[in-house]
Motif scaffolding. Structure first.
Motif, PDB file in Angstrom:
ATOM      1  N   ALA A 183       0.830  -1.212   0.000  1.00  0.00           N
ATOM      2  CA  ALA A 183       0.000   0.000   0.000  1.00  0.00           C
ATOM      3  C   ALA A 183       0.863   1.261   0.000  1.00  0.00           C
ATOM      4  O   ALA A 183       0.590   2.213  -0.745  1.00  0.00           O
ATOM      5  N   VAL A 184       1.908   1.282   0.806  1.00  0.00           N
ATOM      6  CA  VAL A 184       2.810   2.443   0.842  1.00  0.00           C
ATOM      7  C   VAL A 184       3.464   2.630  -0.525  1.00  0.00           C
ATOM      8  O   VAL A 184       3.528   3.753  -1.044  1.00  0.00           O
ATOM      9  N   LEU A 185       3.935   1.555  -1.118  1.00  0.00           N
ATOM     10  CA  LEU A 185       4.560   1.657  -2.435  1.00  0.00           C
ATOM     11  C   LEU A 185       3.568   2.138  -3.494  1.00  0.00           C
ATOM     12  O   LEU A 185       3.922   2.955  -4.359  1.00  0.00           O
ATOM     13  N   SER A 189       3.882   5.638  -5.626  1.00  0.00           N
ATOM     14  CA  SER A 189       4.000   5.621  -7.086  1.00  0.00           C
ATOM     15  C   SER A 189       3.051   6.628  -7.730  1.00  0.00           C
ATOM     16  O   SER A 189       3.272   7.060  -8.847  1.00  0.00           O
ATOM     17  N   HIS A 190       1.993   7.013  -6.996  1.00  0.00           N
ATOM     18  CA  HIS A 190       1.020   7.978  -7.521  1.00  0.00           C
ATOM     19  C   HIS A 190       1.420   9.410  -7.217  1.00  0.00           C
ATOM     20  O   HIS A 190       0.840  10.340  -7.792  1.00  0.00           O
ATOM     21  N   LYS A 191       2.382   9.635  -6.353  1.00  0.00           N
ATOM     22  CA  LYS A 191       2.769  10.985  -5.962  1.00  0.00           C
ATOM     23  C   LYS A 191       3.616  11.690  -7.008  1.00  0.00           C
ATOM     24  O   LYS A 191       3.670  12.894  -7.041  1.00  0.00           O
ATOM     25  N   GLY A 192       4.331  10.928  -7.809  1.00  0.00           N
ATOM     26  CA  GLY A 192       5.212  11.546  -8.793  1.00  0.00           C
ATOM     27  C   GLY A 192       6.524  11.932  -8.154  1.00  0.00           C
ATOM     28  O   GLY A 192       6.714  11.826  -6.951  1.00  0.00           O
TER      29      GLY A 192
END
Length: 194
Positions: A183-185, A189-192
């Motif tokens: 979940a953290v990964l 990955s969506h933060k850019g």
């Protein structure tokens, strides 16, 4: 007189006595973003004795529950290859260890509900290193005053009373940790990138 070969920290100890090397040899890497199911033979904690509860296994490193935890969720993070001390790890291993210390810290806090923790890394017997394979301890530190246990001693750096890890609790805890690491990964990955 024959010339002695230089010390190579990537070579297993002659008697293969390193428990962390045994874990690395027994459990193959898996994608941390999509860990295998808990009932997968890949994660069978009883392939070794004592049981090994893997929460992360990349081609370079692995993390697993400490078999004599100082607190609920106590993790160990180490390179897969045999490196006795932090000064022996490669740049690539050091970089990945740094990345996953942060990720494991987030996942550990979410899993245990404890938002204070120690990261401890010992180098050599005089520094309290018990297993001669570089590793980090991530140790959740619940607030003992909140429990009304003002006289409870504070255990630090492996000293003090420790109890064996309960296998049934460990299976459940390891599964939750793997899910929270994924979940953290996924969130990151969506933060850019900056």
């Amino acid at each position: 007189m024959a010339e002695q070969a230089p010390f190579d920290p990537t070579v297993l100890p002659p008697d293969n006595s390193c428990p962390f090397c045994s874990i690395a040899q027994t459990y193959p890497p898996f994608p941390p973003e999509q860990p295998p199911a808990s009932d997968s033979p890949t994660l069978d904690p009883f392939q070794l004795a004592p049981a090994s509860f893997l929460v992360l296994s990349t081609p370079i490193l692995m993390a697993f529950l400490d078999i004599m935890p100082l607190s609920h969720g106590h993790l160990l993070l180490c390179p897969r290859s045999h490196k006795p001390k932090l000064s022996d790890v490669s740049r690539e291993e050091a970089a990945e260890l740094g990345v996953y210390l942060r990720i494991l810290s987030k996942a550990l806090s979410r899993t245990t509900g404890v938002y204070d923790w120690n990261v401890v890394q010992n180098n050599g017997a005089a520094a309290a290193q018990v297993v001669n394979h570089v590793h980090y301890h991530l140790i959740p530190r619940p607030e003992i005053r909140a429990n009304g246990k003002l006289r409870e001693s504070f255990t630090m750096f492996g000293r003090g009373q420790r109890e064996d890890l309960d296998d049934d609790e460990a299976i459940e805890l390891a599964a939750k940790l793997r899910a929270n690491i994924a979940a953290v990964l996924a969130e990151e990955s969506h933060k850019g990138k900056l």
